[in-house]
Motif scaffolding. Structure first.
Motif, PDB file in Angstrom:
ATOM      1  N   LEU A  78       6.945   8.002   1.100  1.00 54.00           N
ATOM      2  CA  LEU A  78       6.057   6.837   1.160  1.00 54.00           C
ATOM      3  C   LEU A  78       6.742   5.584   0.625  1.00 54.00           C
ATOM      4  O   LEU A  78       6.569   4.493   1.178  1.00 54.00           O
ATOM      5  CB  LEU A  78       4.764   7.120   0.393  1.00 54.00           C
ATOM      6  N   VAL A  82       0.835  -1.204   0.000  1.00 54.77           N
ATOM      7  CA  VAL A  82       0.000   0.000   0.000  1.00 54.77           C
ATOM      8  C   VAL A  82       0.874   1.259   0.000  1.00 54.77           C
ATOM      9  O   VAL A  82       0.617   2.212  -0.746  1.00 54.77           O
ATOM     10  CB  VAL A  82      -0.967  -0.008   1.205  1.00 54.77           C
ATOM     11  N   ALA A 108       1.031   3.983  -2.977  1.00 51.42           N
ATOM     12  CA  ALA A 108       0.706   5.382  -2.687  1.00 51.42           C
ATOM     13  C   ALA A 108       1.866   6.293  -3.077  1.00 51.42           C
ATOM     14  O   ALA A 108       1.657   7.378  -3.641  1.00 51.42           O
ATOM     15  CB  ALA A 108       0.371   5.550  -1.204  1.00 51.42           C
TER      16      ALA A 108
END
Length: 107
Positions: free
Chosen positions: A47, A8, A12
């Motif tokens: 991220l 994830v 992202a």
């Protein structure tokens, strides 16, 4: 669970980088393109680094990721400010388009 969190975060981060690249293509002037080049790219990289860190084998393997994050947070805003200031002094930026001009020059 670690794999899902990493996936994830990586997705992202890639999405933020893609949006930043799209902004660089679509925005009309230097200042907005510079904004698109620094803000989403920095968040995207952070991220991605956060997604890679849980997959590291040890803390010593993840330590360089922290260094990359710190240097990115330090250098990206300074670089953007330097480029914008140089472009302003070179006359590339129209002062009439600025909402606030604190350089002391008359517009």
């Amino acid at each position: 669970m670690t794999t899902a969190v990493s996936a994830v975060l990586l997705l992202a981060g890639a999405a933020f980088c893609a949006v930043g690249a799209l902004g660089m293509l679509r925005f009309p002037d230097l200042l907005t393109r510079l904004h698109a080049a620094t803000k989403p790219q920095t968040i995207g990289l952070l991220l991605v680094l956060a997604g890679v860190a849980p997959r590291a084998d040890s803390v010593t393997a993840a330590a360089p990721l922290l260094l990359v994050a710190v240097f990115q947070l330090i250098t990206a805003p300074v670089t953007a400010q330097t480029i914008a200031g140089a472009a302003y002094r070179a006359g590339v930026i129209d002062p009439a388009t600025l909402a606030l001009d604190e350089t002391g020059r008359a517009t």
